[in-house]
Design a protein around this motif. Structure first.
Motif, short mmCIF file in Angstrom:
data_model
loop_
_atom_site.label_atom_id
_atom_site.label_comp_id
_atom_site.label_asym_id
_atom_site.label_seq_id
_atom_site.Cartn_x
_atom_site.Cartn_y
_atom_site.Cartn_z
N PRO A 19 0.81 -1.22 0.00
CA PRO A 19 0.00 0.00 0.00
C PRO A 19 0.83 1.25 0.00
CG PRO A 19 -0.03 -1.00 2.17
CD PRO A 19 0.66 -1.96 1.28
N VAL A 20 2.05 1.21 0.54
CA VAL A 20 2.87 2.42 0.61
C VAL A 20 3.32 2.87 -0.76
CG1 VAL A 20 5.04 3.36 1.50
CG2 VAL A 20 3.67 1.88 2.93
N SER A 21 3.52 1.91 -1.68
CA SER A 21 4.04 2.29 -2.99
C SER A 21 3.13 3.26 -3.71
CB SER A 21 4.25 1.04 -3.84
OG SER A 21 3.02 0.41 -4.11
N SER A 22 1.83 3.18 -3.44
CA SER A 22 0.90 4.10 -4.11
C SER A 22 1.15 5.55 -3.72
CB SER A 22 -0.55 3.72 -3.77
OG SER A 22 -0.79 3.86 -2.39
N HIS A 23 1.75 5.76 -2.51
CA HIS A 23 2.00 7.12 -2.06
C HIS A 23 3.23 7.73 -2.71
CE1 HIS A 23 -1.09 7.05 1.00
NE2 HIS A 23 -0.66 5.86 1.36
N ILE A 24 4.14 6.90 -3.23
CA ILE A 24 5.36 7.46 -3.82
C ILE A 24 5.31 7.42 -5.35
CG2 ILE A 24 6.75 6.87 -1.83
CD1 ILE A 24 7.18 4.87 -4.94
N TYR A 25 4.21 6.90 -5.92
CA TYR A 25 4.13 6.83 -7.37
C TYR A 25 3.71 8.18 -7.94
CZ TYR A 25 2.67 5.66 -12.05
OH TYR A 25 2.53 5.64 -13.41
N TYR A 26 4.38 8.58 -9.00
CA TYR A 26 4.04 9.80 -9.71
C TYR A 26 3.84 9.48 -11.18
CZ TYR A 26 5.84 12.29 -5.63
OH TYR A 26 6.06 12.75 -4.36
N PRO A 27 2.87 10.12 -11.85
CA PRO A 27 2.76 9.97 -13.29
C PRO A 27 4.05 10.45 -13.95
CG PRO A 27 0.82 11.05 -12.40
CD PRO A 27 1.83 10.99 -11.30
N PRO A 28 4.57 9.73 -14.95
CA PRO A 28 5.84 10.11 -15.55
C PRO A 28 5.82 11.53 -16.10
CG PRO A 28 5.15 7.94 -16.29
CD PRO A 28 4.00 8.53 -15.53
N PRO A 29 6.71 12.40 -15.65
CA PRO A 29 6.77 13.75 -16.19
C PRO A 29 7.52 13.78 -17.52
CG PRO A 29 8.43 13.46 -14.50
CD PRO A 29 7.66 12.18 -14.57
N LEU A 30 7.78 14.96 -18.03
CA LEU A 30 8.42 15.08 -19.33
C LEU A 30 9.90 14.71 -19.29
CD1 LEU A 30 6.78 18.40 -20.57
CD2 LEU A 30 6.19 16.06 -21.22
N PHE B 78 7.28 -6.77 -2.76
CA PHE B 78 5.94 -6.25 -2.49
C PHE B 78 5.83 -4.78 -2.90
CE2 PHE B 78 7.02 -9.46 0.76
CZ PHE B 78 6.22 -10.48 0.26
N PHE B 79 6.91 -4.03 -2.68
CA PHE B 79 6.95 -2.65 -3.15
C PHE B 79 6.79 -2.62 -4.67
CE2 PHE B 79 9.29 0.88 -4.96
CZ PHE B 79 8.89 1.97 -4.20
N SER B 80 7.52 -3.50 -5.35
CA SER B 80 7.46 -3.55 -6.82
C SER B 80 6.08 -3.96 -7.31
CB SER B 80 8.51 -4.53 -7.35
OG SER B 80 9.79 -4.19 -6.90
N LEU B 81 5.48 -4.92 -6.60
CA LEU B 81 4.13 -5.35 -6.97
C LEU B 81 3.15 -4.18 -6.89
CD1 LEU B 81 2.06 -7.56 -7.63
CD2 LEU B 81 1.91 -8.04 -5.17
N GLY B 82 3.23 -3.41 -5.83
CA GLY B 82 2.35 -2.26 -5.68
C GLY B 82 2.61 -1.21 -6.74
N LEU B 83 3.88 -0.97 -7.03
CA LEU B 83 4.25 0.05 -8.01
C LEU B 83 3.78 -0.32 -9.41
CD1 LEU B 83 5.85 2.71 -8.37
CD2 LEU B 83 7.88 1.31 -8.79
N LEU B 84 4.02 -1.56 -9.81
CA LEU B 84 3.64 -2.00 -11.15
C LEU B 84 2.12 -2.12 -11.29
CD1 LEU B 84 6.39 -4.69 -11.85
CD2 LEU B 84 6.28 -2.35 -12.69
N THR B 85 1.47 -2.54 -10.20
CA THR B 85 0.00 -2.64 -10.24
C THR B 85 -0.63 -1.27 -10.38
OG1 THR B 85 0.06 -4.61 -8.84
CG2 THR B 85 -2.04 -3.46 -9.01
#
Length: 282
Positions: free
Chosen positions: A3-14, A130-137
């Motif tokens: 669940p923590v990975s969702s807090h550090i994910y950002y849409p890819p910038p330019l 688990f971090f990677s799973l959250g990030l990729l999901t």
């Protein structure tokens, strides 16, 4: 980690610079409390509990490098190394990056000596999948659909129940079962259960969401209260009484109370601009 990975994910910038700047700012918010609160906790324990307190002895060994709050250190490392994954748009390249990082963590854990220990590579190796799973999901809608599929949910429920009672004489099989397969099954079940519940109607879900939004404060300040709770005595008492259900309920209630107190302390400290900046790095 999931669940923590969702807090550090950002849409890819330019460009990479924008993404790296955002992640560096977030890493500061991890590293600053890791050291500041870590030292405050150590000094607090040094003056409040007996010298032979188990937590105090454990803190003394890792306070210099911030290892007591290893979770924040690992999260900062994960965040910085995730730049190529966040910026890319091909899942197979992302998966290759995940395997390379995982292998690197494993090598540093086993052969890195003091460097690997102070970088918390053992924890990084255990929790990076688990971090990677959250990030990729979070990044790929295809994986979100897979996570929500009824077939995978059914497999995960059966798998969790089966693995919960599974034991094997081979150490690596037990490790793979308990530290990877069992948590993955639990994640899939929890993901589906929570996604199908009505957030507005469920008071329990609202409470979980509240603690989730304040998870950093719970993580930072709960040790100040746990210092005075002898979990081992409670657990031994529960085992002697042969009433595991009752002791689990007691521990659950105590956890909720400590979590609420931790959030209250965190919110109180935020009222001071300077103390908030010192502790949270923002």
């Amino acid at each position: 980690m999931f669940p923590v990975s969702s807090h550090i994910y950002y849409p890819p910038p330019l460009d990479y610079r924008s993404l790296l700047t955002k992640l560096l700012n977030r890493c500061v918010r991890y590293i600053v409390p890791m050291y500041v609160v870590g030292w405050l906790l150590y000094l607090f324990a040094l003056n409040t509990v007996s010298p032979d307190n188990n937590m105090l002895l454990a803190m003394r060994d890792g306070v210099l490098f911030g290892n007591w709050y290893w979770y924040l250190k690992a999260l900062a490392i994960f965040s910085l190394l995730s730049v190529p994954i966040m910026h890319g748009n091909r899942i197979w390249i992302d998966v290759i990056c995940v395997f390379i990082y995982y292998a690197l963590f494993g090598v540093l854990w086993k052969y890195g000596g003091e460097i690997g220990a102070n970088l918390c590579m053992e924890h990084a190796t255990c929790y990076f999948p688990f971090f990677s799973l959250g990030l990729l999901t979070r990044k790929y809608s295809r994986l979100q659909k897979l996570m929500k599929s009824e077939a995978l949910l059914a497999i995960s429920i059966v798998g969790y129940v089966s693995l919960f009672f599974f034991t094997c004489d081979i150490h690596i099989v037990n490790t793979l079962s308990n530290r990877f397969m069992l948590p993955v099954c639990a994640i899939v079940v929890a993901f589906n259960t929570l996604s199908k519940m009505d957030h507005k109607q469920s008071k329990i879900l609202q409470g979980l969401e509240y603690f989730g939004n304040n998870s950093l404060q719970v993580y930072l300040f709960h040790y100040f209260f746990v210092l005075f709770v002898n979990i081992h005595v409670m657990w031994k008492w529960g085992m002697d009484c042969n009433n595991n259900l009752f002791i689990h309920l007691c521990v659950l209630m105590m956890s909720i109370i400590i979590a609420a107190l931790s959030v209250s302390v965190g919110e109180l400290l935020k009222y001071s601009k300077y103390i908030g900046k010192l502790i949270y790095g923002k």
